[in-house]
Design an enzyme around this catalytic site. Structure first.
Site, PDB file in Angstrom:
ATOM      1  N   CYS A 193       0.812  -1.223   0.000  1.00 51.37           N
ATOM      2  CA  CYS A 193       0.000   0.000   0.000  1.00 51.37           C
ATOM      3  C   CYS A 193       0.850   1.280   0.000  1.00 51.37           C
ATOM      4  CB  CYS A 193      -0.954  -0.082   1.190  1.00 51.37           C
ATOM      5  SG  CYS A 193      -2.471   0.844   0.972  1.00 51.37           S
ATOM      6  N   HIS A 243      -3.701  -5.850   2.579  1.00 54.45           N
ATOM      7  CA  HIS A 243      -3.385  -6.037   3.984  1.00 54.45           C
ATOM      8  C   HIS A 243      -3.964  -7.401   4.353  1.00 54.45           C
ATOM      9  CE1 HIS A 243      -2.192  -1.842   4.319  1.00 54.45           C
ATOM     10  NE2 HIS A 243      -3.253  -1.538   3.609  1.00 54.45           N
TER      11      HIS A 243
END
Ligand code: GLN
Length: 236
Positions: free
Chosen positions: A97, A196
């Site tokens: 990310c 995630h």
């Protein structure tokens, strides 16, 4: 006597970039390392600390909020040459990310500020207006046929560039930008993703790929067929 293997992980900005338990990726690498007879050691490399490419086999760079990213972005420029050297010499890097965004050219944050990346990879990340991509995501890697599961939460929309292949094609969720079906990027031994979860806990096979690649790079004359047979199919 069996030979002892050791791999060193640099946890880049581990004190600042660690959303949704991205730190768990390191725990998973240690867990499977142990099963494979590898001693896996990790060290946080943060602001004002040297990253020396020769000292590490694997680097892990987690996600972060815009504020932390703006701080890390400045310091990361000072590490650019060594990160490039690490990638060029086939070092394994897992970037999640915000970390993924900072390896590329730039990231436009939620307020419209341009946060410079280090541009060692060719992607760039634009802003969405009043929107985030949040939710469960499922992708399939075309080359291996492997299916990966994760959770994404990002404002930025990323467009990959030269030499980058997607980590997978989106089957559910948004991925890099919600339009071209691509999620993440693979470049040499660099794995970038918006996942995630943490990604390696939910997709153990990627942890295995990283460990095997790192072993072969560090110990080029040894045979790792026993380690390649290790079963990572358990679920948590
Ligand atoms: N701040 C970045 C974004 O919103 C990265 C988010 C993250 O790392 N979870 O796109």
């Amino acid at each position: 006597m069996t030979k002892e293997y050791t791999l060193h992980i640099a946890h880049l900005y581990g004190d600042l970039m660690n959303t949704y338990g991205d730190l768990g990726n390191i725990l998973v690498l240690k867990y499977y390392g142990k099963k494979m007879g590898i001693n896996v050691e990790s060290q946080v490399v943060s602001l004002d600390e040297d990253f020396k490419s020769d000292d590490y086999d694997i680097a892990v760079f987690g996600g972060g909020q815009d504020f932390e990213q703006s701080i890390v972005s400045k310091d990361f420029q000072t590490k650019k040459d060594e990160i490039k050297k690490f990638i060029d010499s086939d070092g394994c890097l897992l970037a999640i990310c915000g970390g993924y965004q900072l390896l590329g050219k730039y990231y436009i944050d939620a307020e419209g500020n341009k946060i410079p990346g280090i541009g060692v990879l060719d992607h760039y990340t634009e802003q969405q207006h009043d929107n985030r991509f949040i939710g469960d995501i499922k992708i399939k890697n075309k080359e291996t046929g492997e299916v990966y599961h994760g959770f994404e939460n990002h404002q930025g929309v990323t467009y990959t560039g030269n030499g980058e292949r997607p980590l997978g094609d989106v089957e559910q969720g948004y991925g890099n930008n919600g339009t071209d079906q691509a999620e993440g990027a693979i470049f040499k031994n660099v794995y970038c993703t918006y996942f995630h979860g943490p990604i390696l806990a939910r997709n153990n096979i990627i942890a295995k790929h990283i460990l095997i690649k790192a072993l072969k790079r560090r110990y080029p004359n040894d045979d790792f067929s026993a380690q390649e047979k290790i079963d990572v199919s358990e679920s948590y």
